[in-house]
Structures are given as structure tokens and as C-alpha cells.
Design a protein around this motif. Structure first.
Motif, PDB file in Angstrom:
ATOM      1  N   THR A   7      41.837  86.826 106.195  1.00 44.74           N
ATOM      2  CA  THR A   7      42.294  85.946 105.113  1.00 44.74           C
ATOM      3  C   THR A   7      41.534  86.235 103.820  1.00 44.74           C
ATOM      4  OG1 THR A   7      40.767  84.325 105.996  1.00 44.74           O
ATOM      5  CG2 THR A   7      43.085  84.045 106.580  1.00 44.74           C
ATOM      6  N   ASP A   8      40.880  87.376 103.759  1.00 39.83           N
ATOM      7  CA  ASP A   8      40.160  87.755 102.543  1.00 39.83           C
ATOM      8  C   ASP A   8      41.168  88.279 101.516  1.00 39.83           C
ATOM      9  OD1 ASP A   8      37.171  88.686 101.570  1.00 39.83           O
ATOM     10  OD2 ASP A   8      38.764  90.018 100.848  1.00 39.83           O
ATOM     11  N   GLU A   9      41.051  87.755 100.307  1.00 41.71           N
ATOM     12  CA  GLU A   9      42.061  88.117  99.288  1.00 41.71           C
ATOM     13  C   GLU A   9      42.120  89.608  99.007  1.00 41.71           C
ATOM     14  OE1 GLU A   9      41.716  85.901  95.711  1.00 41.71           O
ATOM     15  OE2 GLU A   9      42.232  84.020  96.746  1.00 41.71           O
ATOM     16  N   ARG A  10      40.955  90.262  99.051  1.00 40.41           N
ATOM     17  CA  ARG A  10      40.957  91.709  98.754  1.00 40.41           C
ATOM     18  C   ARG A  10      41.735  92.483  99.815  1.00 40.41           C
ATOM     19  NH1 ARG A  10      34.591  91.785  98.724  1.00 40.41           N
ATOM     20  NH2 ARG A  10      35.103  90.212 100.270  1.00 40.41           N
ATOM     21  N   VAL A  11      41.566  92.023 101.051  1.00 40.13           N
ATOM     22  CA  VAL A  11      42.256  92.695 102.165  1.00 40.13           C
ATOM     23  C   VAL A  11      43.753  92.387 102.096  1.00 40.13           C
ATOM     24  CG1 VAL A  11      42.361  92.904 104.681  1.00 40.13           C
ATOM     25  CG2 VAL A  11      40.153  92.602 103.550  1.00 40.13           C
ATOM     26  N   GLN A  12      44.053  91.136 101.794  1.00 32.53           N
ATOM     27  CA  GLN A  12      45.473  90.752 101.686  1.00 32.53           C
ATOM     28  C   GLN A  12      46.149  91.542 100.563  1.00 32.53           C
ATOM     29  OE1 GLN A  12      44.649  86.533 101.269  1.00 32.53           O
ATOM     30  NE2 GLN A  12      45.561  86.113 103.261  1.00 32.53           N
ATOM     31  N   ARG A  13      45.417  91.679  99.451  1.00 32.12           N
ATOM     32  CA  ARG A  13      45.976  92.430  98.314  1.00 32.12           C
ATOM     33  C   ARG A  13      46.210  93.901  98.702  1.00 32.12           C
ATOM     34  NH1 ARG A  13      42.069  92.131  94.609  1.00 32.12           N
ATOM     35  NH2 ARG A  13      42.015  89.876  94.766  1.00 32.12           N
ATOM     36  N   ALA A  14      45.262  94.446  99.426  1.00 34.13           N
ATOM     37  CA  ALA A  14      45.401  95.858  99.827  1.00 34.13           C
ATOM     38  C   ALA A  14      46.637  96.044 100.712  1.00 34.13           C
ATOM     39  CB  ALA A  14      44.145  96.310 100.572  1.00 34.13           C
ATOM     40  N   ALA A  15      46.891  95.052 101.582  1.00 30.08           N
ATOM     41  CA  ALA A  15      48.090  95.139 102.435  1.00 30.08           C
ATOM     42  C   ALA A  15      49.332  95.106 101.550  1.00 30.08           C
ATOM     43  CB  ALA A  15      48.108  93.992 103.440  1.00 30.08           C
ATOM     44  N   GLY A  16      49.322  94.179 100.575  1.00 28.71           N
ATOM     45  CA  GLY A  16      50.476  94.051  99.674  1.00 28.71           C
ATOM     46  C   GLY A  16      50.678  95.313  98.843  1.00 28.71           C
ATOM     47  N   ASP A  17      49.574  95.858  98.338  1.00 28.95           N
ATOM     48  CA  ASP A  17      49.674  97.073  97.508  1.00 28.95           C
ATOM     49  C   ASP A  17      50.292  98.220  98.320  1.00 28.95           C
ATOM     50  OD1 ASP A  17      48.530  95.698  95.468  1.00 28.95           O
ATOM     51  OD2 ASP A  17      46.540  96.650  95.642  1.00 28.95           O
ATOM     52  N   ALA A  18      49.849  98.345  99.562  1.00 26.48           N
ATOM     53  CA  ALA A  18      50.390  99.438 100.395  1.00 26.48           C
ATOM     54  C   ALA A  18      51.868  99.207 100.667  1.00 26.48           C
ATOM     55  CB  ALA A  18      49.608  99.543 101.705  1.00 26.48           C
ATOM     56  N   ALA A  19      52.232  97.930 100.882  1.00 27.91           N
ATOM     57  CA  ALA A  19      53.653  97.625 101.115  1.00 27.91           C
ATOM     58  C   ALA A  19      54.463  97.983  99.872  1.00 27.91           C
ATOM     59  CB  ALA A  19      53.826  96.149 101.466  1.00 27.91           C
ATOM     60  N   HIS A  20      53.920  97.668  98.699  1.00 30.12           N
ATOM     61  CA  HIS A  20      54.659  97.952  97.456  1.00 30.12           C
ATOM     62  C   HIS A  20      54.736  99.447  97.167  1.00 30.12           C
ATOM     63  CE1 HIS A  20      55.647  94.021  96.083  1.00 30.12           C
ATOM     64  NE2 HIS A  20      54.413  93.604  96.280  1.00 30.12           N
ATOM     65  N   SER A  21      53.597 100.126  97.319  1.00 30.46           N
ATOM     66  CA  SER A  21      53.607 101.526  96.897  1.00 30.46           C
ATOM     67  C   SER A  21      54.201 102.450  97.961  1.00 30.46           C
ATOM     68  CB  SER A  21      52.204 101.983  96.506  1.00 30.46           C
ATOM     69  OG  SER A  21      51.361 101.915  97.630  1.00 30.46           O
ATOM     70  N   ILE A  22      54.078 102.082  99.226  1.00 37.48           N
ATOM     71  CA  ILE A  22      54.544 103.004 100.277  1.00 37.48           C
ATOM     72  C   ILE A  22      55.709 102.428 101.071  1.00 37.48           C
ATOM     73  CG2 ILE A  22      53.841 104.227 102.386  1.00 37.48           C
ATOM     74  CD1 ILE A  22      51.055 104.407 101.085  1.00 37.48           C
ATOM     75  N   GLY A  23      55.620 101.147 101.377  1.00 37.82           N
ATOM     76  CA  GLY A  23      56.701 100.524 102.151  1.00 37.82           C
ATOM     77  C   GLY A  23      56.134  99.635 103.234  1.00 37.82           C
ATOM     78  N   THR A  24      56.958  98.766 103.759  1.00 31.78           N
ATOM     79  CA  THR A  24      56.469  97.845 104.785  1.00 31.78           C
ATOM     80  C   THR A  24      56.358  98.521 106.145  1.00 31.78           C
ATOM     81  OG1 THR A  24      58.755  97.132 105.066  1.00 31.78           O
ATOM     82  CG2 THR A  24      57.350  95.742 103.686  1.00 31.78           C
ATOM     83  N   GLY A  25      57.107  99.594 106.327  1.00 31.11           N
ATOM     84  CA  GLY A  25      57.014 100.325 107.586  1.00 31.11           C
ATOM     85  C   GLY A  25      56.884 101.816 107.306  1.00 31.11           C
ATOM     86  N   ALA A  26      56.329 102.541 108.278  1.00 32.57           N
ATOM     87  CA  ALA A  26      56.179 103.995 108.074  1.00 32.57           C
ATOM     88  C   ALA A  26      57.527 104.698 108.189  1.00 32.57           C
ATOM     89  CB  ALA A  26      55.192 104.566 109.084  1.00 32.57           C
ATOM     90  N   GLY A  27      58.459 104.077 108.874  1.00 28.29           N
ATOM     91  CA  GLY A  27      59.823 104.618 108.908  1.00 28.29           C
ATOM     92  C   GLY A  27      60.077 105.681 109.952  1.00 28.29           C
ATOM     93  N   ALA A  28      59.029 106.233 110.498  1.00 28.64           N
ATOM     94  CA  ALA A  28      59.200 107.292 111.507  1.00 28.64           C
ATOM     95  C   ALA A  28      57.845 107.615 112.107  1.00 28.64           C
ATOM     96  CB  ALA A  28      59.784 108.555 110.869  1.00 28.64           C
ATOM     97  N   SER A  29      57.875 108.405 113.146  1.00 26.64           N
ATOM     98  CA  SER A  29      56.624 108.905 113.727  1.00 26.64           C
ATOM     99  C   SER A  29      55.871 109.707 112.657  1.00 26.64           C
ATOM    100  CB  SER A  29      56.957 109.796 114.924  1.00 26.64           C
ATOM    101  OG  SER A  29      55.858 110.621 115.239  1.00 26.64           O
ATOM    102  N   ARG A  30      54.572 109.724 112.770  1.00 25.48           N
ATOM    103  CA  ARG A  30      53.757 110.489 111.814  1.00 25.48           C
ATOM    104  C   ARG A  30      54.173 111.958 111.785  1.00 25.48           C
ATOM    105  NH1 ARG A  30      48.480 108.689 111.344  1.00 25.48           N
ATOM    106  NH2 ARG A  30      48.092 110.422 109.918  1.00 25.48           N
ATOM    107  N   LEU A  31      54.635 112.468 112.938  1.00 26.80           N
ATOM    108  CA  LEU A  31      54.968 113.894 113.015  1.00 26.80           C
ATOM    109  C   LEU A  31      56.345 114.184 112.431  1.00 26.80           C
ATOM    110  CD1 LEU A  31      53.619 114.652 116.584  1.00 26.80           C
ATOM    111  CD2 LEU A  31      52.604 115.348 114.414  1.00 26.80           C
ATOM    112  N   VAL A  32      57.094 113.136 112.099  1.00 26.60           N
ATOM    113  CA  VAL A  32      58.424 113.355 111.520  1.00 26.60           C
ATOM    114  C   VAL A  32      58.319 113.105 110.013  1.00 26.60           C
ATOM    115  CG1 VAL A  32      60.878 112.755 111.711  1.00 26.60           C
ATOM    116  CG2 VAL A  32      59.439 112.749 113.746  1.00 26.60           C
ATOM    117  N   THR A  33      58.538 111.857 109.568  1.00 25.85           N
ATOM    118  CA  THR A  33      58.366 111.620 108.121  1.00 25.85           C
ATOM    119  C   THR A  33      57.463 110.427 107.846  1.00 25.85           C
ATOM    120  OG1 THR A  33      60.361 110.247 108.118  1.00 25.85           O
ATOM    121  CG2 THR A  33      60.636 112.567 107.492  1.00 25.85           C
ATOM    122  N   GLY A  34      56.682 109.993 108.865  1.00 29.49           N
ATOM    123  CA  GLY A  34      55.888 108.767 108.696  1.00 29.49           C
ATOM    124  C   GLY A  34      54.429 108.991 108.335  1.00 29.49           C
ATOM    125  N   ASP A  35      54.087 110.188 107.883  1.00 27.44           N
ATOM    126  CA  ASP A  35      52.678 110.491 107.585  1.00 27.44           C
ATOM    127  C   ASP A  35      52.420 110.272 106.098  1.00 27.44           C
ATOM    128  OD1 ASP A  35      50.113 111.342 107.834  1.00 27.44           O
ATOM    129  OD2 ASP A  35      50.609 113.482 107.768  1.00 27.44           O
TER     130      ASP A  35
END
Ligand code: PMP
Length: 408
Positions: free
Chosen positions: A76-104
Motif C-alpha cells: 500500500t506504499d504510494e511509490r510502489v502503487q505509482r510504479a505499478a500504474g506507470d508500468a500499466a500505462h507505459s507498457i500495458g496491464t498484461g504482457a500479452g504473451a509468453s516472454r519467448l513470443v512477444t511478452g518480453d
């Protein structure tokens, strides 16, 4: 419906009678229910009612959680929550595929670099859970023989079962028993591969594997050592685990952990040499055939790791551990463990459940741990103080025990 279908036996008659199996569990005191918790927020009700100076017992508007693995309170630390949100915004909420396909994605790579640095290894590899990391790693290492501590986590046990390895279970935390087991099990060929695997901090006992002696034994017999630092990562030396605290980085071949406890996210990881990680990323089925870790989890874990390494949260955690242990021991309670996990042994499973209920009534969530998680006759309340508990939270917990003991 055809006559044939009408004659088919009921599912209960064909071995799927789960209602009876559940009833049986209930009778034996082993039934478990999901317990909804409104929020993982660790604050006590005092946060909302700063004027209150006496604990009020009865139904609490906000419970204090002492049964979470969110040891540093970073979920529940704001910095950690923000980092999760930033990653969701810049990369996406899901990786979309296995790392070996297009999820890396860049956040996966960055997290793996951070983990490798924290663990002192060449590389790290993240999995979608610690469970998947253990199962995938043990099967991919494909040892001929595994020597496994009797209290190892279920995901290690399942990894051993899924691999074709012969598994030798040695007495809990007993390096002498390990040595003897290795001496008894003479190698069948010169190239037989042996793996010793152990948790570092044991989650239900709060004790620590004798890692240095385990390494000594393994080195004598040419075995590899794999250590599961799920409960230790982020909590010990420089935000590392017991391997770091004991200076064993060079002697442990595979360090494994989870992102879901002190690192406040979700996912698992392995930290090891370049060839081991490269092998796992090609062969570990729970890595290859599973979608990459979700970017928000990876982003959150990166920030949590950097906060854990910085130190002040760890100091708060250990202060709270000391405070709680002292309080409980002053009540004459039998507190196990030598780490941040403080199990209070009750013995009988129904008594443990009863005690947990009394604690809940006093606003403390600390679940009863029963068989099969722990051996019969050793049911307990597992307390996990957190860095973010206040002195009052700790006091409330100790008082709740005092009152609950009075009722038993
Ligand atoms: N290893 C140990 C020692 C654990 O305690 C756990 C989780 N309780 C795991 C692995 C699995 O980790 P995860 O929850 O990330 O699947």
C-alpha cells in the motif's frame, strides 16, 4: 435423453463426490473457507480515530492484519502503487504473451537486472509466481536425485514430484541428517546429478535453514544447492535474503524467491549464473508456456526492491518483531522461530481456531494454521508483524492474546 445416458451412474458414484469429501474435512476440523478482507491496508483503526487511546474490543471497523506476507507494508506504499500504474500505462496491464513470443518488455528486463544485482548473480529470470518458479526450475534442472528438507514448501515438493528425480527427504533443518542421507545414497554413476533444495526461512516455523552447513555437505558430495528465499528476500542484508546475510552467494547455485511477499507484488524469480538462467528460459515449462509476468507487478516489484534495499523499512520491521516477541513472551506464550515470522504454538487444531476467533473479535487477523500445513498436534497462530504496524497495533495484538488466553 437416451436410455444409455439415463443409466449412467451419478457423478458421486464415479468418484466425484466432493460434497462428502468436504463434509469429512469439516468433521476433522480441516475445512478452510476463503476469508474476504476489504483491503490489505495494514493500518489499525487508530489511523481513522486518532483520539482513541484505549483499544475498544468487539467488532472492529478496521482490523489489524498480522497474517500477511506483506512484511514491509509496501503493497500500500504510494511509490510502489505509482510504479505499478506507470508500468500499466507505459507498457500495458498484461504482457500479452509468453516472454519467448512477444511478452518480453523493458520492465521485465529491468527487474531481472535489479534482482540479479541484489542477489549477486549474473542473471535473474522472473516467473508468473513463486510456485511456478519452483516447479519450473526443479523440473528444468532435471536432477537425478533431490535431497529436500522435510518442511519445504509445497511448490518444491510438487517440483520434485513433477521431475523424474528420486527424492530423498531429510530431517528438517538438520545438516547432519542431510550428510548421512547423502552418504547412504551412494551415486549410481559418476555423472549422476544431485540437488539439495531447501527454504531459507520456513514460513510456518519462522526458523532458518543451516545454509552454511548445507553447502558444506553439498560440496562434499558434489551436489548443487538451491535455496528458496520466498520469505527472506527483501527482509535481510541489503534487502537480500539469508544467502546474502550469511555471505553464501558464491556457494549457492540457484537462489529462488517470490515477488509476492516483502516485494509487495506478484510473481517469482530465479537468480543464478548465465548458463542456468539461459537454460531455464529455454526449458522451464512454467516459464516457456505461460504468459510473462504482468508489467504492473514487475514495475511494483522493482520499486519495492529498491525501497527494501534502502533499509529504513527493514529497521521498522525488525523493531516491531522485537516488540511483539517481547510482549507475547511476557504473557508466557510459546513463541517459535528466530525471524520476522512469530508462530505461537497452540497444539490442538480446534483450540487454534478458537483462539483465532477470539483474536478476530479483538480486531486482530491472525489465522490458525492447521494440518496438513503443519504436523498434527502443532496447530498454531502464525503472526507476521509488518514494518508499518504502529506501536499501538502491536500493543493491541498482545492485549488481544492476553484476553483470548483468559477466555480459553
Ligand atoms: N516458496 C515458499 C517458501 C513459499 O512460502 C511460497 C508462497 N507461500 C512460494 C514459494 C510460492 O510463492 P508464490 O506465492 O509467489 O506462488
Amino acid at each position: 435423453m437416451s436410455d444409455d445416458q439415463a443409466e449412467r451412474p451419478s457423478s458421486a458414484d464415479r468418484g466425484f463426490d466432493f460434497k462428502t469429501r468436504l463434509d469429512d474435512r469439516e468433521e476433522r476440523g480441516l475445512r478452510r473457507d476463503l476469508t474476504p478482507i476489504e483491503s490489505v491496508r495494514e493500518r489499525s483503526r487508530y489511523a481513522e480515530d486518532p483520539g482513541a487511546d484505549q483499544p475498544v474490543f468487539g467488532k472492529q471497523p478496521e482490523m489489524v492484519v498480522f497474517g500477511s506476507n506483506n512484511y514491509l507494508g509496501l503493497a500500500t506504499d504510494e511509490r510502489v502503487q505509482r510504479a505499478a500504474g506507470d508500468a500499466a500505462h507505459s507498457i500495458g496491464t498484461g504482457a500479452g504473451a509468453s516472454r519467448l513470443v512477444t511478452g518480453d518488455t523493458p520492465v521485465h528486463r529491468a527487474l531481472e537486472r535489479d534482482l540479479a544485482e541484489a542477489k549477486g548473480t549474473e542473471r535473474a529470470l522472473v516467473f508468473s509466481s513463486g510456485y511456478a518458479a519452483n516447479v519450473g526450475t526443479i523440473t528444468a534442472l532435471d536432477p537425478d536425485v533431490v535431497f529436500s528438507d522435510a518442511y519445504n514448501h509445497a511448490s518444491i515438493i510438487d517440483g520434485c514430484r513433477l521431475s523424474d528425480a528420486e527424492t530423498v527427504v531429510y530431517d528438517h533443518c538438520d545438516a547432519t541428517a542431510l550428510s548421512e542421507a547423502m552418504a547412504d545414497r551412494a551415486p549410481k554413476s559418476s555423472d549422476e546429478s544431485w540437488l539439495v533444495v531447501t527454504d531459507s526461512v520456513f514460513s510456518m516455523d519462522g526458523d532458518v535453514a543451516p545454509l552454511s552447513a548445507v553447502c558444506d555437505a553439498a560440496e562434499r558430495y558434489g551436489a548443487w544447492v538451491m535455496v528458496d528465499e520466498a520469505h527472506a528476500t527483501g527482509v535481510f542484508e541489503d534487502g537480500g535474503g539469508i544467502v546474502q546475510r550469511e555471505g553464501l552467494t558464491e556457494r549457492v547455485d540457484v537462489q529462488l524467491g517470490t515477488l509476492s511477499k516483502a516485494l509487495a507484488a506478484q510473481g517469482g524469480f530465479v537468480a543464478a549464473s548465465e548458463p542456468v538462467v539461459e537454460h531455464l528460459s529455454n526449458v522451464a515449462r512454467s516459464f516457456v508456456f505461460s504468459t510473462g509476468l504482468s508489467p504492473p507487478a514487475a514495475g511494483a516489484a522493482r520499486t519495492a526492491l529498491s525501497i527494501a534495499r534502502n533499509g529504513s523499512r527493514r529497521t521498522q520491521l525488525w523493531d516491531n518483531v522485537e516488540r511483539l516477541r517481547t510482549g507475547l513472551e511476557s504473557l508466557g506464550l510459546d513463541v517459535m522461530g528466530t525471524t520476522h515470522i512469530l508462530p505461537v504454538v497452540v497444539g490442538d487444531r480446534s483450540e487454534a481456531v478458537e483462539l483465532a476467533t477470539h483474536l478476530t473479535e479483538a480486531g486482530i487477523i491472525a489465522p490458525a494454521i492447521r494440518p496438513p500445513t503443519v504436523p498434527d498436534g502443532q496447530s498454531r497462530i502464525r503472526l507476521a508483524p509488518m514494518a508499518t504496524h504502529t506501536e499501538r497495533d502491536i500493543e493491541q495484538c498482545v492485549t488481544a492474546f492476553e484476553r483470548a488466553e483468559g477466555k480459553r
